[in-house]
Design a protein around this motif. Structure first.
Motif, PDB file in Angstrom:
ATOM      1  N   MET A 253       0.840  -1.169   0.000  1.00  0.00           N
ATOM      2  CA  MET A 253       0.000   0.000   0.000  1.00  0.00           C
ATOM      3  C   MET A 253       0.892   1.241   0.000  1.00  0.00           C
ATOM      4  N   ALA A 254       0.693   2.104  -0.980  1.00  0.00           N
ATOM      5  CA  ALA A 254       1.411   3.370  -0.997  1.00  0.00           C
ATOM      6  C   ALA A 254       0.845   4.266   0.093  1.00  0.00           C
ATOM      7  N   THR A 255       1.703   5.030   0.705  1.00  0.00           N
ATOM      8  CA  THR A 255       1.241   5.924   1.760  1.00  0.00           C
ATOM      9  C   THR A 255       1.515   7.363   1.382  1.00  0.00           C
ATOM     10  N   GLN A 256       0.789   8.253   2.028  1.00  0.00           N
ATOM     11  CA  GLN A 256       0.954   9.681   1.800  1.00  0.00           C
ATOM     12  C   GLN A 256       0.826  10.373   3.147  1.00  0.00           C
ATOM     13  N   LYS A 257       1.704  11.289   3.421  1.00  0.00           N
ATOM     14  CA  LYS A 257       1.665  12.007   4.690  1.00  0.00           C
ATOM     15  C   LYS A 257       0.633  13.122   4.602  1.00  0.00           C
ATOM     16  N   VAL A 258      -0.218  13.206   5.624  1.00  0.00           N
ATOM     17  CA  VAL A 258      -1.225  14.254   5.714  1.00  0.00           C
ATOM     18  C   VAL A 258      -1.200  14.833   7.122  1.00  0.00           C
ATOM     19  N   THR A 259      -1.793  15.986   7.261  1.00  0.00           N
ATOM     20  CA  THR A 259      -1.917  16.607   8.570  1.00  0.00           C
ATOM     21  C   THR A 259      -3.372  16.559   8.979  1.00  0.00           C
TER      22      THR A 259
ATOM     23  N   VAL B 101      -4.298   8.353  22.395  1.00  0.00           N
ATOM     24  CA  VAL B 101      -3.603   7.529  21.406  1.00  0.00           C
ATOM     25  C   VAL B 101      -2.159   7.318  21.830  1.00  0.00           C
ATOM     26  N   LYS B 102      -1.500   8.373  22.285  1.00  0.00           N
ATOM     27  CA  LYS B 102      -0.109   8.230  22.738  1.00  0.00           C
ATOM     28  C   LYS B 102      -0.010   7.278  23.919  1.00  0.00           C
TER      29      LYS B 102
ATOM     30  N   PRO C 255       1.076   0.121  17.704  1.00  0.00           N
ATOM     31  CA  PRO C 255       2.489   0.203  17.336  1.00  0.00           C
ATOM     32  C   PRO C 255       3.013   1.632  17.205  1.00  0.00           C
ATOM     33  N   SER C 256       2.143   2.558  16.774  1.00  0.00           N
ATOM     34  CA  SER C 256       2.527   3.961  16.617  1.00  0.00           C
ATOM     35  C   SER C 256       1.259   4.789  16.460  1.00  0.00           C
ATOM     36  N   VAL C 257       1.413   6.098  16.594  1.00  0.00           N
ATOM     37  CA  VAL C 257       0.265   6.985  16.391  1.00  0.00           C
ATOM     38  C   VAL C 257      -0.242   6.833  14.961  1.00  0.00           C
ATOM     39  N   SER C 258       0.682   6.816  13.999  1.00  0.00           N
ATOM     40  CA  SER C 258       0.283   6.675  12.593  1.00  0.00           C
ATOM     41  C   SER C 258      -0.469   5.375  12.353  1.00  0.00           C
ATOM     42  N   ALA C 259       0.029   4.288  12.903  1.00  0.00           N
ATOM     43  CA  ALA C 259      -0.631   2.990  12.718  1.00  0.00           C
ATOM     44  C   ALA C 259      -2.029   3.011  13.330  1.00  0.00           C
ATOM     45  N   PHE C 260      -2.163   3.642  14.489  1.00  0.00           N
ATOM     46  CA  PHE C 260      -3.469   3.727  15.130  1.00  0.00           C
ATOM     47  C   PHE C 260      -4.437   4.511  14.252  1.00  0.00           C
TER      48      PHE C 260
ATOM     49  N   GLY D  42      -5.465   2.563  11.197  1.00  0.00           N
ATOM     50  CA  GLY D  42      -6.460   1.560  11.563  1.00  0.00           C
ATOM     51  C   GLY D  42      -7.833   2.170  11.774  1.00  0.00           C
ATOM     52  N   ALA D  43      -7.872   3.318  12.440  1.00  0.00           N
ATOM     53  CA  ALA D  43      -9.144   3.988  12.695  1.00  0.00           C
ATOM     54  C   ALA D  43      -9.797   4.441  11.393  1.00  0.00           C
ATOM     55  N   VAL D  44      -9.006   4.983  10.483  1.00  0.00           N
ATOM     56  CA  VAL D  44      -9.545   5.412   9.187  1.00  0.00           C
ATOM     57  C   VAL D  44     -10.027   4.201   8.401  1.00  0.00           C
ATOM     58  N   GLY D  45      -9.263   3.123   8.415  1.00  0.00           N
ATOM     59  CA  GLY D  45      -9.685   1.904   7.728  1.00  0.00           C
ATOM     60  C   GLY D  45     -11.002   1.377   8.257  1.00  0.00           C
ATOM     61  N   ALA D  46     -11.154   1.372   9.584  1.00  0.00           N
ATOM     62  CA  ALA D  46     -12.401   0.898  10.193  1.00  0.00           C
ATOM     63  C   ALA D  46     -13.567   1.810   9.813  1.00  0.00           C
ATOM     64  N   ALA D  47     -13.326   3.124   9.813  1.00  0.00           N
ATOM     65  CA  ALA D  47     -14.388   4.070   9.451  1.00  0.00           C
ATOM     66  C   ALA D  47     -14.798   3.895   7.990  1.00  0.00           C
ATOM     67  N   LEU D  48     -13.834   3.682   7.109  1.00  0.00           N
ATOM     68  CA  LEU D  48     -14.156   3.462   5.693  1.00  0.00           C
ATOM     69  C   LEU D  48     -14.931   2.164   5.500  1.00  0.00           C
ATOM     70  N   ASP D  49     -14.541   1.114   6.214  1.00  0.00           N
ATOM     71  CA  ASP D  49     -15.274  -0.153   6.145  1.00  0.00           C
ATOM     72  C   ASP D  49     -16.703   0.032   6.633  1.00  0.00           C
TER      73      ASP D  49
END
Length: 86
Positions: free
Chosen positions: A1-7, A18-19, A28-33, A36-43
Motif C-alpha cells: 500500500m502506498a502511503t501519503q503524509k497528511v496533517t 492515542v499516545k 504500534p505507533s500513532v500513525s498505525a493507530f 487503523g481507525a480510518v480503515g475501520a471508518a471506511l469499512d
C-alpha cells in the motif's frame, strides 16, 4: 500500500489517549493507530452504504428530490448544506 503524509487536527485528549495506547504497547505507533481507525471508518461507511442501498431497493428505490428535501429538513441537514455552500 502506498502511503501519503497528511496533517490532521485532533483534540488534545484524543492525542493523549492515542499516545498512551502506544506507550502501553497497545498500538504500534500513532500513525498505525490512525490508519487503523480510518480503515475501520471506511469499512463502516461501505457497509452502511450497502445496507442503505438494500433498504431503499426494498422500499421502492432511491429517494425522490421531494423526499430528500423533506428528510433534510427533518434532520436539519438542509441548513448545514446551505451554510457549507455559502
Amino acid at each position: 500500500m502506498a502511503t501519503q503524509k497528511v496533517t490532521v487536527t485532533l483534540g488534545a485528549e484524543q492525542v493523549a489517549s492515542v499516545k498512551a495506547l502506544v506507550e502501553a504497547g497497545d498500538a504500534p505507533s500513532v500513525s498505525a493507530f490512525v490508519q487503523g481507525a480510518v480503515g475501520a471508518a471506511l469499512d463502516d461507511a461501505a457497509v452502511w452504504g450497502r445496507v442503505l442501498a438494500d433498504a431503499l431497493e426494498q422500499s421502492g428505490g432511491p429517494l425522490t428530490s421531494a423526499e430528500r428535501e423533506w428528510a433534510d429538513e427533518m434532520l436539519g441537514v438542509a441548513d448545514a448544506r446551505a451554510e457549507t455552500a455559502a
